[in-house]
Motif scaffolding. Structure first.
Motif, PDB file in Angstrom:
ATOM      1  N   PRO A  73      -6.526   6.979  -6.134  1.00 31.44           N
ATOM      2  CA  PRO A  73      -7.509   7.733  -6.929  1.00 31.44           C
ATOM      3  C   PRO A  73      -7.353   7.519  -8.434  1.00 31.44           C
ATOM      4  CG  PRO A  73      -6.476   9.137  -5.282  1.00 31.44           C
ATOM      5  CD  PRO A  73      -5.684   7.883  -5.335  1.00 31.44           C
ATOM      6  N   GLY A  74      -6.111   7.274  -8.901  1.00 30.04           N
ATOM      7  CA  GLY A  74      -5.870   7.083 -10.322  1.00 30.04           C
ATOM      8  C   GLY A  74      -5.980   5.648 -10.777  1.00 30.04           C
ATOM      9  N   ARG A  75      -6.373   4.744  -9.870  1.00 29.88           N
ATOM     10  CA  ARG A  75      -6.519   3.316 -10.184  1.00 29.88           C
ATOM     11  C   ARG A  75      -5.218   2.711 -10.720  1.00 29.88           C
ATOM     12  NH1 ARG A  75     -11.793   1.882  -9.823  1.00 29.88           N
ATOM     13  NH2 ARG A  75     -13.339   3.563  -9.924  1.00 29.88           N
ATOM     14  N   VAL A  76      -4.118   3.134 -10.147  1.00 28.14           N
ATOM     15  CA  VAL A  76      -2.814   2.547 -10.461  1.00 28.14           C
ATOM     16  C   VAL A  76      -2.438   1.640  -9.300  1.00 28.14           C
ATOM     17  CG1 VAL A  76      -0.392   2.996 -10.971  1.00 28.14           C
ATOM     18  CG2 VAL A  76      -2.146   4.582 -11.792  1.00 28.14           C
ATOM     19  N   SER A  77      -2.370   0.360  -9.544  1.00 26.56           N
ATOM     20  CA  SER A  77      -2.132  -0.613  -8.482  1.00 26.56           C
ATOM     21  C   SER A  77      -0.646  -0.925  -8.370  1.00 26.56           C
ATOM     22  CB  SER A  77      -2.912  -1.906  -8.760  1.00 26.56           C
ATOM     23  OG  SER A  77      -2.656  -2.873  -7.760  1.00 26.56           O
ATOM     24  N   VAL A  78      -0.119  -0.875  -7.151  1.00 30.61           N
ATOM     25  CA  VAL A  78       1.239  -1.325  -6.850  1.00 30.61           C
ATOM     26  C   VAL A  78       1.155  -2.264  -5.653  1.00 30.61           C
ATOM     27  CG1 VAL A  78       2.320   0.761  -7.770  1.00 30.61           C
ATOM     28  CG2 VAL A  78       1.710   0.661  -5.360  1.00 30.61           C
ATOM     29  N   LEU A  79       2.251  -2.923  -5.338  1.00 27.85           N
ATOM     30  CA  LEU A  79       2.215  -3.940  -4.295  1.00 27.85           C
ATOM     31  C   LEU A  79       1.898  -3.358  -2.924  1.00 27.85           C
ATOM     32  CD1 LEU A  79       5.256  -6.127  -5.420  1.00 27.85           C
ATOM     33  CD2 LEU A  79       2.848  -6.782  -5.466  1.00 27.85           C
ATOM     34  N   THR A  80       2.458  -2.185  -2.596  1.00 24.78           N
ATOM     35  CA  THR A  80       2.214  -1.628  -1.268  1.00 24.78           C
ATOM     36  C   THR A  80       0.738  -1.283  -1.067  1.00 24.78           C
ATOM     37  OG1 THR A  80       2.875   0.527  -2.151  1.00 24.78           O
ATOM     38  CG2 THR A  80       4.543  -0.712  -0.940  1.00 24.78           C
ATOM     39  N   THR A  81       0.107  -0.680  -2.069  1.00 23.13           N
ATOM     40  CA  THR A  81      -1.301  -0.313  -1.922  1.00 23.13           C
ATOM     41  C   THR A  81      -2.198  -1.541  -2.004  1.00 23.13           C
ATOM     42  OG1 THR A  81      -1.432   0.177  -4.301  1.00 23.13           O
ATOM     43  CG2 THR A  81      -0.968   2.001  -2.808  1.00 23.13           C
ATOM     44  N   LEU A  82      -1.799  -2.566  -2.774  1.00 22.20           N
ATOM     45  CA  LEU A  82      -2.601  -3.797  -2.827  1.00 22.20           C
ATOM     46  C   LEU A  82      -2.614  -4.472  -1.464  1.00 22.20           C
ATOM     47  CD1 LEU A  82      -4.241  -5.837  -4.437  1.00 22.20           C
ATOM     48  CD2 LEU A  82      -2.090  -6.965  -5.087  1.00 22.20           C
ATOM     49  N   ILE A  83      -1.466  -4.500  -0.774  1.00 24.92           N
ATOM     50  CA  ILE A  83      -1.417  -5.075   0.577  1.00 24.92           C
ATOM     51  C   ILE A  83      -2.309  -4.276   1.522  1.00 24.92           C
ATOM     52  CG2 ILE A  83       0.108  -5.383   2.578  1.00 24.92           C
ATOM     53  CD1 ILE A  83       2.338  -6.124   0.638  1.00 24.92           C
ATOM     54  N   TYR A  84      -2.225  -2.964   1.446  1.00 23.22           N
ATOM     55  CA  TYR A  84      -3.058  -2.105   2.311  1.00 23.22           C
ATOM     56  C   TYR A  84      -4.541  -2.355   2.047  1.00 23.22           C
ATOM     57  CZ  TYR A  84      -5.302   2.186   3.949  1.00 23.22           C
ATOM     58  OH  TYR A  84      -6.150   3.083   4.554  1.00 23.22           O
ATOM     59  N   GLN A  85      -4.939  -2.411   0.792  1.00 22.27           N
ATOM     60  CA  GLN A  85      -6.351  -2.598   0.469  1.00 22.27           C
ATOM     61  C   GLN A  85      -6.841  -3.981   0.868  1.00 22.27           C
ATOM     62  OE1 GLN A  85      -5.853  -1.471  -3.665  1.00 22.27           O
ATOM     63  NE2 GLN A  85      -7.009   0.418  -3.372  1.00 22.27           N
ATOM     64  N   LEU A 140      -5.673  -5.883   3.369  1.00 25.66           N
ATOM     65  CA  LEU A 140      -5.808  -5.945   4.824  1.00 25.66           C
ATOM     66  C   LEU A 140      -6.975  -5.097   5.310  1.00 25.66           C
ATOM     67  CD1 LEU A 140      -2.108  -5.871   6.065  1.00 25.66           C
ATOM     68  CD2 LEU A 140      -3.707  -7.760   6.204  1.00 25.66           C
ATOM     69  N   ASN A 141      -7.202  -3.947   4.672  1.00 26.59           N
ATOM     70  CA  ASN A 141      -8.339  -3.113   5.053  1.00 26.59           C
ATOM     71  C   ASN A 141      -9.660  -3.783   4.722  1.00 26.59           C
ATOM     72  OD1 ASN A 141      -7.300  -0.930   6.351  1.00 26.59           O
ATOM     73  ND2 ASN A 141      -7.815   0.567   4.792  1.00 26.59           N
ATOM     74  N   GLY A 142      -9.687  -4.494   3.605  1.00 28.78           N
ATOM     75  CA  GLY A 142     -10.936  -5.091   3.169  1.00 28.78           C
ATOM     76  C   GLY A 142     -11.257  -6.420   3.832  1.00 28.78           C
ATOM     77  N   PHE A 143     -10.235  -7.236   4.061  1.00 28.60           N
ATOM     78  CA  PHE A 143     -10.471  -8.593   4.562  1.00 28.60           C
ATOM     79  C   PHE A 143      -9.895  -8.837   5.952  1.00 28.60           C
ATOM     80  CE2 PHE A 143     -10.292  -8.803  -0.095  1.00 28.60           C
ATOM     81  CZ  PHE A 143     -11.536  -9.367  -0.363  1.00 28.60           C
ATOM     82  N   GLY A 144      -9.087  -7.901   6.463  1.00 28.91           N
ATOM     83  CA  GLY A 144      -8.549  -8.057   7.809  1.00 28.91           C
ATOM     84  C   GLY A 144      -7.520  -9.165   7.892  1.00 28.91           C
ATOM     85  N   GLY A 163      -2.216 -14.512   4.956  1.00 25.58           N
ATOM     86  CA  GLY A 163      -1.395 -15.398   4.143  1.00 25.58           C
ATOM     87  C   GLY A 163      -1.166 -14.853   2.744  1.00 25.58           C
ATOM     88  N   GLN A 164      -2.227 -14.329   2.120  1.00 30.89           N
ATOM     89  CA  GLN A 164      -2.096 -13.786   0.771  1.00 30.89           C
ATOM     90  C   GLN A 164      -1.171 -12.577   0.740  1.00 30.89           C
ATOM     91  OE1 GLN A 164      -5.978 -12.955  -0.734  1.00 30.89           O
ATOM     92  NE2 GLN A 164      -6.750 -15.027  -0.386  1.00 30.89           N
ATOM     93  N   VAL A 165      -1.367 -11.649   1.672  1.00 30.60           N
ATOM     94  CA  VAL A 165      -0.527 -10.449   1.657  1.00 30.60           C
ATOM     95  C   VAL A 165       0.899 -10.774   2.085  1.00 30.60           C
ATOM     96  CG1 VAL A 165      -2.451  -8.878   1.984  1.00 30.60           C
ATOM     97  CG2 VAL A 165      -1.276  -9.777   3.973  1.00 30.60           C
ATOM     98  N   ALA A 166       1.100 -11.863   2.842  1.00 29.76           N
ATOM     99  CA  ALA A 166       2.460 -12.271   3.182  1.00 29.76           C
ATOM    100  C   ALA A 166       3.220 -12.688   1.924  1.00 29.76           C
ATOM    101  CB  ALA A 166       2.426 -13.430   4.180  1.00 29.76           C
ATOM    102  N   VAL A 167       2.543 -13.331   0.996  1.00 34.13           N
ATOM    103  CA  VAL A 167       3.186 -13.674  -0.274  1.00 34.13           C
ATOM    104  C   VAL A 167       3.572 -12.407  -1.033  1.00 34.13           C
ATOM    105  CG1 VAL A 167       2.877 -14.819  -2.496  1.00 34.13           C
ATOM    106  CG2 VAL A 167       1.943 -15.864  -0.416  1.00 34.13           C
TER     107      VAL A 167
END
Length: 541
Positions: A207-219, A221-225, A230-234
């Protein structure tokens, strides 16, 4: 180990090390690391984790010195409250602080200190994430510091007192240098936990638009499946590298900086300070009890925005969530998964501990190290490895575990097996190996020696480990957020989903029910403490 750990990690490395679209070696890794989103998430992870460590260290060291150096009348209760963030799930802690600090806060609103209506919750920020994660990981520093304080010989402190050294100088000039390596080790452990934390950054950072690695991976995978695997594995490997570096520094600090102390009786605090004890209770109540009180009060409200009072508080929200089929299913799924994980972990740990202590070898020692990997690396990394390994159909069986309860059970088992294995191994190391040798001499087979000789000696430790697994897995979110599917929801997923949808009162009700369930398990473990090995329950150490 091959099925739950080695294969998923191998799939993770294989996906991250793929060539780029132009065929260049490690091209995919280079593309992901060069992206602006990765840089922003990495920066957010380092900043929030670093700031949270400052909070954890300040609180943990201060409380450990106060509890260790002052004579307190209610030490056991105080210690349990200090360690409550270890028991309360991450998403519940985050939700409790959201309800405490928001414009609709039932506690701050009654005191006239709540933010104006319509304003953004101040915790939806880097500082808010750091504060909540710092409080959550504070017990790691507290436990490390308190253990070091208990190892300081009383003779050193008494000798300083005899020559007239002031108490403050004793604490700063004698005790603090001796426990500094343990403080640093606890701080690095808190940093590792902060890197892999998902619940707090998800509820406060998204909600605060603060990006961290864990939430970026979640978003991603949720968005692109699975196409983004490969990208989230990096990204997952970046998290694993950060955690590995912190743990390596922790080991170096313990090996190189620790001071050998002479054997002697431990220091027993003799000074009583009513003012100091009152200050400690005030701090502990603010960080451990007041947020949960705000959560309970929110759960008693019929809807968001309603002012708390005698005419508005009711149990209607609890009745509503208990009548929700998805919530009931989530509780049933979490109980089933945590109990099944505990049973399988015990079944694996007993013969494994036997091999480690009675038949050690190169392969056994290697597997003993592999067991720790899913526990020490961030849970998001483990979940991603499970997706990559079990999304394709299993060889020979032709069945995919993805989208089923089985993948959650495999992930839980990989993640939480050390919680059972370590107590069982410790108990086995204290047993007399001559008993097993005597059984072998009289002709007892391996299965009989395991069940008749080895198991009775380690059973209390196995039960204690199983209780820790159930308490930890019951409200797990980091793994479940990436691995759950429709019909296989868990408690942590339901809390996160309800809050994400804006139904704060329902999310609070589910969080309160899950917290009560965990506290009931803690009470059960505490009641059975006399039959359990020492130092298993953190609040009784």
């Amino acid at each position: 180990m091959a099925f739950t750990t080695l294969w998923p990690l191998a799939q993770l490395f294989a996906a991250a090390l793929r060539p780029g679209e132009d065929g260049s070696p490690l091209g995919l890794m280079a593309e992901v690391l060069a992206s602006r989103a990765t840089a922003r998430a990495l920066s957010g992870t380092l900043v929030t984790s670093g700031l949270s460590v400052i909070v954890s260290t300040t609180l943990g060291v201060g409380l450990a010195f106060a509890v260790g150096l002052l004579r307190l009348r209610s030490r056991a209760a105080l210690t349990f409250l200090i360690l409550m963030p270890l028991v309360i799930p991450s998403q519940t802690m985050a939700l409790a602080w959201i309800e405490l600090a928001g414009a609709n806060s039932p506690i701050l609103g009654a005191l006239g200190l709540a933010p104006p209506p319509g304003t953004t919750n101040p915790l939806y920020s880097v500082a808010g994430i750091a504060l909540v994660m710092g409080v959550e990981h504070m017990p790691l520093v507290f436990l490390a510091t308190r253990a070091a304080l208990r190892a300081v010989p009383a003779d050193l402190i008494e000798a300083a007192r005899v020559i007239g050294t002031p108490r403050r100088r004793i604490a700063a000039g004698i005790v603090l240098p001796l426990v500094a390596p343990s403080i640093l080790a606890g701080a690095l452990l808190a940093f590792t936990a902060a890197i892999g934390n998902f619940g707090v950054p998800a509820l406060l950072g998204i909600p605060g638009r603060v990006s961290v690695l864990t939430t970026l991976i979640y978003q991603r995978l949720n968005g692109f499946g699975p196409s983004a695997a490969g990208q989230v594995a990096v990204l997952a490997l970046v998290m694993a590298a950060l955690a590995a570096a912190a743990l390596a520094l922790r080991g170096l600090a313990l090996r190189r900086l620790a001071v050998p102390l002479p054997a002697g009786r431990p220091f027993e605090p003799a000074r009583r300070s009513p003012l100091g004890e009152g200050a400690i209770w005030l701090v502990v109540l603010v960080i451990a009890v007041v947020p949960l009180a705000a959560l309970v009060m929110t759960a008693l409200l019929p809807a968001v925005g309603v002012r708390f009072g005698a005419g508005t508080a009711s149990l209607a929200q609890f009745a509503a969530v208990l009548g929700n089929e998805a919530v009931r299913r989530a509780f049933a799924n979490s109980l089933l998964l945590s109990l099944a994980c505990a049973v399988v972990a015990v079944a694996v740990s007993v013969p494994f501990a036997y091999l480690v202590t009675r038949r050690p070898g190169r392969l056994v020692r290697g597997l003993d190290l592999v067991v720790e990997v899913p526990w020490v690396i961030p849970g998001t990394v483990v979940a991603l490895g499970m997706i990559l390994a079990f999304l394709p159909p299993l060889p020979l069986l032709g069945v995919s575990l993805y989208g089923s309860m089985a993948i959650l059970l495999v992930a839980y088992l990989a993640r939480f097996l050390p919680l059972v294995l370590r107590p069982v191994t410790a108990a086995a190391q204290t047993a007399d190996p001559a008993l097993d040798e005597a059984g072998r001499i009289v002709g007892a087979g391996l299965a009989r020696r395991l069940t008749r000789i080895f198991l009775p000696g380690v059973l209390p430790a196995a039960v204690a480990g199983a209780l820790l697994v159930v308490m930890t897995a019951l409200n797990e979110l980091t793994l479940s957020a990436l691995l759950w599917s429709s019909g296989h929801e868990t408690i942590g997923v339901m809390v996160f989903a309800l809050q994400y949808e804006g139904n704060s009162t329902a999310a609070a009700a589910v969080a309160v029910l899950s917290t009560l369930l965990v506290l009931a398990l803690c009470a059960l473990a505490n009641a059975a403490a006399r039959w359990l090995p020492e130092r298993i329950l953190p609040w009784r150490q």
